[in-house]
Motif scaffolding. Structure first.
Motif, PDB file in Angstrom:
ATOM      1  N   LEU A   1      36.001  45.567  38.658  1.00  0.00           N
ATOM      2  CA  LEU A   1      36.736  44.982  37.522  1.00  0.00           C
ATOM      3  C   LEU A   1      36.450  43.247  37.618  1.00  0.00           C
ATOM      4  CD1 LEU A   1      40.215  46.640  37.104  1.00  0.00           C
ATOM      5  CD2 LEU A   1      38.173  46.957  35.580  1.00  0.00           C
ATOM      6  N   ASN A   2      36.504  42.978  39.126  1.00  0.00           N
ATOM      7  CA  ASN A   2      36.300  41.590  39.187  1.00  0.00           C
ATOM      8  C   ASN A   2      34.835  41.309  38.719  1.00  0.00           C
ATOM      9  OD1 ASN A   2      38.745  40.806  40.087  1.00  0.00           O
ATOM     10  ND2 ASN A   2      38.513  41.216  42.107  1.00  0.00           N
ATOM     11  N   ASN A   3      34.017  42.055  39.038  1.00  0.00           N
ATOM     12  CA  ASN A   3      32.543  41.616  38.745  1.00  0.00           C
ATOM     13  C   ASN A   3      32.457  41.831  37.275  1.00  0.00           C
ATOM     14  OD1 ASN A   3      31.822  41.617  41.511  1.00  0.00           O
ATOM     15  ND2 ASN A   3      31.182  43.930  41.304  1.00  0.00           N
ATOM     16  N   GLU A   4      33.163  42.574  36.504  1.00  0.00           N
ATOM     17  CA  GLU A   4      32.982  42.404  35.047  1.00  0.00           C
ATOM     18  C   GLU A   4      33.635  41.040  34.417  1.00  0.00           C
ATOM     19  OE1 GLU A   4      34.795  46.040  33.675  1.00  0.00           O
ATOM     20  OE2 GLU A   4      33.245  47.459  34.703  1.00  0.00           O
ATOM     21  N   CYS A   5      34.753  40.719  35.147  1.00  0.00           N
ATOM     22  CA  CYS A   5      35.422  39.460  34.668  1.00  0.00           C
ATOM     23  C   CYS A   5      34.558  38.385  34.954  1.00  0.00           C
ATOM     24  CB  CYS A   5      36.768  39.460  35.233  1.00  0.00           C
ATOM     25  SG  CYS A   5      38.105  40.722  34.539  1.00  0.00           S
ATOM     26  N   GLY A   6      33.968  38.480  36.002  1.00  0.00           N
ATOM     27  CA  GLY A   6      33.012  37.143  36.570  1.00  0.00           C
ATOM     28  C   GLY A   6      33.919  36.374  37.449  1.00  0.00           C
ATOM     29  N   LYS A   7      35.190  36.625  37.833  1.00  0.00           N
ATOM     30  CA  LYS A   7      36.102  36.069  38.962  1.00  0.00           C
ATOM     31  C   LYS A   7      37.015  36.854  39.421  1.00  0.00           C
ATOM     32  CE  LYS A   7      37.703  33.540  35.557  1.00  0.00           C
ATOM     33  NZ  LYS A   7      38.438  32.539  34.893  1.00  0.00           N
ATOM     34  N   ASP A   8      37.600  36.446  40.434  1.00  0.00           N
ATOM     35  CA  ASP A   8      38.666  37.172  41.503  1.00  0.00           C
ATOM     36  C   ASP A   8      39.845  37.365  40.781  1.00  0.00           C
ATOM     37  OD1 ASP A   8      36.587  37.920  43.291  1.00  0.00           O
ATOM     38  OD2 ASP A   8      37.012  36.175  44.464  1.00  0.00           O
ATOM     39  N   VAL A   9      39.802  38.148  39.769  1.00  0.00           N
ATOM     40  CA  VAL A   9      41.413  38.155  39.000  1.00  0.00           C
ATOM     41  C   VAL A   9      42.381  39.261  39.769  1.00  0.00           C
ATOM     42  CG1 VAL A   9      42.404  39.001  36.698  1.00  0.00           C
ATOM     43  CG2 VAL A   9      40.365  37.706  36.645  1.00  0.00           C
ATOM     44  N   PHE A  10      41.485  40.418  40.268  1.00  0.00           N
ATOM     45  CA  PHE A  10      42.325  41.604  40.929  1.00  0.00           C
ATOM     46  C   PHE A  10      42.325  41.210  42.317  1.00  0.00           C
ATOM     47  CE2 PHE A  10      41.350  43.035  36.637  1.00  0.00           C
ATOM     48  CZ  PHE A  10      42.239  43.527  36.232  1.00  0.00           C
ATOM     49  N   ILE A  11      43.145  41.285  42.919  1.00  0.00           N
ATOM     50  CA  ILE A  11      43.594  41.204  44.554  1.00  0.00           C
ATOM     51  C   ILE A  11      44.122  42.563  44.994  1.00  0.00           C
ATOM     52  CG2 ILE A  11      44.280  39.547  46.109  1.00  0.00           C
ATOM     53  CD1 ILE A  11      42.793  38.117  44.213  1.00  0.00           C
ATOM     54  N   ALA A  12      43.600  42.869  46.019  1.00  0.00           N
ATOM     55  CA  ALA A  12      43.863  44.250  46.670  1.00  0.00           C
ATOM     56  C   ALA A  12      44.998  43.730  47.709  1.00  0.00           C
ATOM     57  CB  ALA A  12      42.743  44.872  47.018  1.00  0.00           C
ATOM     58  N   ALA A  13      45.975  44.155  47.912  1.00  0.00           N
ATOM     59  CA  ALA A  13      46.771  44.080  49.215  1.00  0.00           C
ATOM     60  C   ALA A  13      46.944  45.471  49.666  1.00  0.00           C
ATOM     61  CB  ALA A  13      48.352  43.698  48.756  1.00  0.00           C
TER      62      ALA A  13
END
Length: 286
Positions: A181-193
């Motif tokens: 998803l981040n690759n599709e957005c082009g930035k680190d929107v989703f962060i995995a905890a």
């Protein structure tokens, strides 16, 4: 992930959503939205016709009011502590009649005990298109190690292996999906905890973190205090800070505080690709 979701059941992932700007006002602002299950519910189920409620003592025994609030905890839960550490006002349940006016600018908590990752109990939509610019997603914890599972399946305190295997398969797939998803957005929107690893730290070596036990719940009955619900008639420990688990499923406030510490400042082992402090610092410069 559908087959794994069936194995994981209702206790699964939750999302913290951060909106860093509102277009409706001139000044920069931040809002915090929470989605998830009983681990992060701060009172929504008090407004619903459900048996999944935490509205009676001893829930809330260590909350500032010392009264039950609908949180499945002895005190504060993870969203409360994140808000506290970040200097934000705590969010209100989305069903609260107080959620109006300026309180709407703080955000809202949409969590409800009993929801899960299946389509019939959870949410499935693209959050990024709705406005959020940072979404912190937790993996599922070590489900086979909670007192409820130990009470049913464990003879010597060992974790239930089938559930542990399900979690070990699910979490890497979740990280892979968020990376896509981040690759599709082009930035680190989703962060995995990685809350699974955070919990396993306590479970593997509870004394290192100041806990007396990671197997027995503070409040409950039966083996490991893992049967039934936490009620006024349950066994109740005198010092909640010595326990990883408050009731058969949920962490104590102290365990939640240690989890939030890793979310805020942890390495990529715990939060990928960056922790919450790094996110906020980056956004403040944007």
């Amino acid at each position: 992930m559908s087959k794994l979701a069936h194995m994981l059941g209702p206790l699964s992932i939750f999302w913290f959503v951060f909106i860093t700007k509102f277009s409706m006002i001139q000044a920069e602002s931040k809002a915090f939205f929470v989605f998830g299950d009983s681990l992060v519910d701060n009172g929504n189920n008090n407004y619903l016709a459900t048996t999944a409620r935490a509205d009676s003592p001893p829930y809330g025994i260590d909350y500032p009011s010392h009264r039950p609030t609908g949180r499945f905890s002895n005190g504060l839960n993870i969203p409360d502590i994140i808000s506290e550490k970040m200097g934000w006002e705590p969010t209100l349940p989305y069903l609260s009649p107080e959620l109006r006016g300026k309180n709407l600018l703080i955000g809202a908590n949409f969590a409800s005990a009993g929801v899960g990752v299946l389509n019939d109990t959870g949410y499935q939509f693209r959050l990024y298109k709705l406005g959020p610019r940072r979404v912190l997603v937790t993996g599922t914890g070590p489900l086979g190690c909670v007192p409820a599972e130990l009470a049913q399946h464990s003879r010597r305190g060992e974790c239930a292996q089938e559930l542990m295997k399900a979690a070990s398969l699910f979490n890497p797939q979740l990280v892979k999906m968020l990376t896509k998803l981040n690759n599709e957005c082009g930035k680190d929107v989703f962060i995995a905890a990685n809350t699974n690893q955070m919990h396993m730290d306590f479970i593997t070596n509870p004394k290192q973190f100041g806990f007396r036990t990671s197997k027995e719940a503070c409040c409950g009955q039966g083996p490991y205090n893992g049967l039934g619900l936490c009620t006024p008639l349950s066994n109740l420990c005198s010092n909640r800070d010595e326990y990883v688990f408050w009731d058969p499923f949920h962490p104590t406030e102290r365990a939640n505080r240690l989890i939030v510490q890793q979310i805020l400042e942890g390495s990529q082992k715990y939060v990928y690709p960056m922790n919450l402090r790094a996110i906020m610092a980056m956004d403040s410069r944007a």
